[in-house]
Design an enzyme around this catalytic site. Structure first.
Site, PDB file in Angstrom:
ATOM      1  N   PRO A 126       0.455  -0.989  -0.379  1.00  0.00           N
ATOM      2  CA  PRO A 126      -0.243  -0.195   0.189  1.00  0.00           C
ATOM      3  C   PRO A 126       0.538   1.255  -0.075  1.00  0.00           C
ATOM      4  O   PRO A 126       1.571   1.480   0.226  1.00  0.00           O
ATOM      5  CB  PRO A 126      -1.309  -0.265   1.236  1.00  0.00           C
ATOM      6  CG  PRO A 126      -1.245  -1.818   1.639  1.00  0.00           C
ATOM      7  CD  PRO A 126       0.914  -1.705   1.164  1.00  0.00           C
ATOM      8  N   CYS A 127       0.170   2.217  -0.722  1.00  0.00           N
ATOM      9  CA  CYS A 127       1.189   3.037  -1.063  1.00  0.00           C
ATOM     10  C   CYS A 127       1.373   4.669  -0.558  1.00  0.00           C
ATOM     11  O   CYS A 127       1.447   5.662   0.084  1.00  0.00           O
ATOM     12  CB  CYS A 127       1.134   3.656  -2.400  1.00  0.00           C
ATOM     13  SG  CYS A 127      -0.647   3.940  -2.852  1.00  0.00           S
ATOM     14  N   GLN A 128      -0.236   4.641   0.266  1.00  0.00           N
ATOM     15  CA  GLN A 128      -0.437   5.658   1.035  1.00  0.00           C
ATOM     16  C   GLN A 128       0.411   6.513   1.984  1.00  0.00           C
ATOM     17  O   GLN A 128       0.583   7.829   2.561  1.00  0.00           O
ATOM     18  CB  GLN A 128      -1.477   5.691   2.402  1.00  0.00           C
ATOM     19  CG  GLN A 128      -2.993   5.143   1.221  1.00  0.00           C
ATOM     20  CD  GLN A 128      -3.843   4.310   0.690  1.00  0.00           C
ATOM     21  OE1 GLN A 128      -1.862   2.922   0.901  1.00  0.00           O
ATOM     22  NE2 GLN A 128      -4.510   3.702   0.483  1.00  0.00           N
TER      23      GLN A 128
END
Length: 373
Positions: free
Chosen positions: A81-83
């Site tokens: 997940p890139c957040q």
């Protein structure tokens, strides 16, 4: 099964779709997001979707689901997940729990021992902790015996009608040279795929309109439309989100290529009445037929980006967002409309995935021929 893949953090399966176009057999995918899992299962019938947090995913479960033994997998792919790494997250830190999920990917690498690995993430990963995340990924993979190189790839240079930047890590444990795919589109090459090329054949919609599955508005007029339509005669997920009256009043003043600056001052949101004219260049942006889309996010919110249709006074539909991501029309996204936008925005564009997959096939073949010589 000459080339096999497992997709971690698979979402709806954009990267898997691209790998399949390149000739890979995707055997399994894992994600926490149930709606994305429903989409993945429906669109990747040969793969086993394993739902739940990656922390609970065991190597034994993957081997059971795929029939593979340690060392037999061609490539393990994934985009943690890139957040935590995104420039849109102003509280970025290596202490964010999401920023350490790549260690779970590394745990699976260690257990499965694939020949090759592919990881992708947002470019913000370079700046977090002064590059600490990138250094950690490369050093920890090196400790497992993998040489790794990373490069920023521009989706529009691989036939995706969207400005999108992603860092792609490619590595292997077999001592083979590593490189990244060469661009195929842009100046001096095949022209970029435009927004008209991408969505010009989709039927018009009123603000908030949802007609369910709809027939195409015209015959395909671009190679991109022909590719994504395949044999389909109708298309799903083409529903316009409902904008309130104040937003519709604003849209009427925005020409193609325009933005919030074209909205009369008295109609602007209070916060934007105080903004500098040089700020927020994409907000309330209207697309142009002959241009590229801005990065498709998990919410195609007109307050945050250029997500207004080139001609119609409405925000783009899930299907239009999916087209701009290069998803085939055979992908029918499950879940609520909000969940559908999230699936589309989180995905690796399938055509970027295909470019990575095609290049990976060439690298794998060369390394296998060298090993056999």
């Amino acid at each position: 099964m000459k080339y096999t893949a497992i997709d971690l953090f698979c979402g709806a399966g954009g990267l898997s779709a691209g790998l399949e176009m390149a000739g890979f057999t995707v055997l399994a995918g894992n994600d926490l997001f149930d709606a994305a899992g429903d989409t993945f299962s429906a669109t990747h019938p040969h793969a086993k979707f394993i739902g739940g947090p990656i922390q609970e995913l065991t190597v034994e479960r993957l081997m059971e689901a795929t029939g593979l033994k340690k060392g037999e997998l061609t490539v393990l792919v994934g985009g943690p997940p890139c957040q935590a790494y995104s420039v849109y997250n102003h509280q970025r830190s290596m202490f964010d729990a999401r920023a350490t999920l790549f260690r779970e990917y590394l745990r699976i690498v260690d257990g499965m021992r694939p020949e090759w690995i592919v990881m992708e993430n947002v470019t913000g990963i370079y700046s977090i902790g002064g590059g600490e995340a990138v250094r950690a990924i490369k050093s920890e993979l090196a400790a497992l015996g993998y040489d790794v190189e990373e490069q920023v790839l521009k989706a529009e240079e691989y036939g995706v009608p969207q400005e999108r930047r992603r860092v792609v890590f490619i590595g292997n444990r077999v001592g083979a040279p590593i490189s990244h795919p060469e661009p195929t589109h842009g100046p001096g090459a095949t022209p970029y795929v435009t927004i008209r090329d991408a969505i010009g054949d989709l039927p018009s919609l009123q603000n908030g309109e949802d007609r369910g599955d709809v027939l195409y508005a015209s015959a395909p007029s671009s190679d991109f439309q022909r590719l994504l339509r395949g044999n389909a005669v109708s298309v799903a997920n083409h529903a316009a989100p409902k904008l309130g009256k104040v937003n519709i009043d604003r849209l009427e003043h925005i020409p193609p290529g325009g933005s919030w600056r074209d909205i009369p001052f008295e109609l602007l949101p209070a916060g934007m009445q105080r903004a500098k004219r040089s700020d927020h260049t994409k907000r309330y942006g209207r697309m142009t037929w002959d241009g590229l889309a801005c990065t498709v996010l998990t919410k195609c919110d007109i307050h945050w980006g250029a997500y207004i249709h080139p001609e119609q006074d409405r925000a783009i539909s899930v299907r239009e967002a999916a087209r701009l991501q290069s998803f085939p029309d055979s992908f029918e996204f499950a879940g609520s409309k909000t969940e559908q936008y999230v699936q589309v925005g989180n995905a690796v564009p399938p055509l970027l995935g295909k470019a990575i997959g095609d290049h990976l096939v060439s690298l794998v073949e060369k390394s296998r021929q060298r090993a056999a010589a």
